[in-house]
Design a protein around this motif. Structure first.
Motif: not given
Length: 539
Positions: A326-329, A356-358, A363-368
């Motif tokens: 939720r945080t990066p989204l 920031i969006i990049l 970060r989101l991609a790394k988590l997934i």
């Protein structure tokens, strides 16, 4: 005469399997004990009321056999489960009645069949009672002043023993003082596959099994020396070589204090011993089963605890991963909406928001990717892309991007990394992630003013990297669980975001490379992580 009555009573007790028996006189609601056998006498009249109730009961019920329920009606606290009562003599002239009562703690001990066998001996007891009464009244007195005629006593004794021998379902015998058979019943001889005539003159010890001969001889000596009934067990060998276990009850005949012979009863208890052995075996199996059940119950409880803990950790993981997603989204959506809603936004601000969006997208991609990689490792689907590479170069590449972050957070970084090349064979990308994850944790959990030290050295067969920090540390109770899925150890008061998957992934990658990882930590004092990979030298 009293001794003769007592001996007859004991024989009846043996034949009927009774624990206690009483011969008593009943006159106008008064009871007087004449003779008894068993552990309890009735000298103080404590059983008189009980006997009176029994008499009334058998007169009312018109039944000689008294079961447990009827006995409970007489006395709820009595220990007897079955009883037998019979009138054996009625002296009408003196209004006296003589009763025999037998007691047993075993339910259904008395049956019509065994009472039929007992009848000849009970009749003999009745004759002895008549003689006893006559002797007391002086009707048999002779001119020599004797109270009982010896011939009459011998007659009763002979009839008693004859009836007993014929009716007994056990081995009944008389031995001379040397131990040879003088008399034996046919039924008992048949138990040993002999005729009674075949056993006459044979020494009893000849039938005793070899392993019991010594004990049997000692028992015979005690019987001859002591004037009391002896009970013991021993095995006899039949004519055809079968071993039969008997329970013996024997007593010596004595004249002028000297033994002249032995009479005895031997009950076949082979099946009983077999049942006892089977019961012992089953009891042992029962104990073993109970022990296994206890172990399984404890194991089940442990499994329930583990499942409960895993369920808790899973729920916590879902909560954490939801927060991390939720945080990066939120950042991506928020800054994207800001850019889209303000076409006149300055180019410098637009570039900052895009950056920031990049970063949040990465970060989101790394988590997934972490979640997917962990799933692959758990299912055994992940493969190592092994190549030969310079581990020193790789380590420097991993450290370099963090130098700026470390400096910006006000931390001190010390590195002791060899300068010469050192080649290892492994998955370069995944080992990169291992070092990066550990360094990232050191930076994340170390506050401003703290220190981080990275030391690398080549050992004989391994390459060792030690990453230490002076950060928050890990509580001692959390250390055993830090490599478990969904487990997230945080210092008290710490609110650093994370999924708790980083160290799980690190441990899996190190294990796949046949390496070693060890974490040592103290709360509020820092953490040291030791990682070792097997090395291969380049030729």
């Amino acid at each position: 005469m009293v001794n003769l009555l007592k001996n007859t009573m004991e024989i009846i007790g043996k034949m009927s399997g009774s624990s206690a028996g009483y011969l008593y006189k009943y006159t106008s609601n008064y009871v007087e004990t004449i003779s008894y056998f068993g552990k309890e006498g009735n000298e103080n009249g404590s059983l008189n009321n009980f006997f009176l109730d029994v008499v009334e009961l058998i007169l009312t019920k018109n039944n000689e056999i008294i079961d447990h329920e009827l006995l409970k009606e007489l006395n709820s606290k009595n220990k007897w489960k079955s009883a037998f009562a019979r009138k054996i003599w009625n002296d009408a002239n003196n209004n006296e009645q003589y009763y025999l009562i037998l007691l047993s703690p075993k339910a259904n001990n008395f049956t019509r069949t065994n009472l039929t066998t007992l009848s000849p001996v009970i009749e003999t007891l009745g004759q002895e009672v008549i003689t006893h009464i006559s002797a007391l009244k002086g009707e048999l007195n002779n001119t020599d002043g004797k109270t009982v005629d010896d011939d009459l006593l011998n007659k009763f004794s002979t009839n008693l023993f004859k009836g007993f021998m014929e009716g007994s379902g056990d081995l009944v015998f008389i031995l001379d003082k040397t131990g040879c058979f003088v008399k034996v019943n046919e039924y008992g001889a048949a138990l040993l596959d002999y005729d009674a005539a075949d056993l006459l003159g044979m020494h009893l010890i000849e039938l005793v099994s070899t392993r019991h001969k010594i004990g049997f001889s000692r028992a015979m000596h005690r019987i001859l020396e002591e004037d009391k009934l002896h009970s013991f067990e021993s095995s006899l060998i039949s004519k055809f070589g079968n071993e039969i276990v008997f329970g013996f009850s024997c007593r010596a005949f004595k004249e002028d204090g000297q033994p002249v012979g032995i009479w005895g009863i031997a009950k076949n208890i082979t099946d009983l011993k077999r049942y006892e052995e089977k019961i012992d075996e089953l009891n042992n199996k029962l104990i073993e089963c109970e022990r296994i059940i206890t172990i399984e119950r404890q194991r089940s409880q442990r499994q329930k605890s583990i499942l409960s803990e895993l369920n808790r950790m899973k729920n916590e993981f879902i909560s954490n991963i939801s927060h991390e997603l939720r945080t990066p989204l939120a950042s991506i959506i928020g800054f994207s909406e800001t850019i889209a809603s303000d076409p006149n936004m300055p180019e410098e601000m637009r570039l900052e928001f895009n950056e920031i969006i990049l970063n949040e997208g990465k970060r989101l991609a790394k988590l997934i990717n972490d979640v997917l990689d962990l799933s692959k490792i758990e299912s055994g689907q992940i493969e190592l892309n092994k190549t030969e590479f310079d581990i020193i170069e790789l380590l420097n590449e991993v450290v370099e991007p963090y130098k700026k972050i470390i400096e910006g957070k006000g931390l001190s970084l010390t590195t002791e990394i060899p300068e010469e090349k050192l080649f290892l064979k492994g998955d370069k990308e995944k080992i990169n992630r291992v070092f990066g994850s550990i360094i990232n944790n050191a930076v994340k959990f170390t506050n401003r003013g703290g220190r981080i030290k990275i030391t690398a050295q080549a050992l004989y067969k391994e390459f060792e990297v030690i990453i230490s920090d002076t950060g928050a540390g890990i509580h001692e109770k959390d250390l055993p669980f830090i490599f478990q899925k969904f487990y997230k150890a945080l210092a008290p008061g710490s609110d650093v975001p994370g999924t708790g998957l980083g160290l799980v992934f690190v441990k899996q990658i190190v294990d796949l490379h046949k390496g070693f990882i060890l974490i040592s930590s103290e709360l509020n004092k820092g953490t040291s992580v030791v990682i070792k990979f097997p090395r291969e030298f380049k030729v």
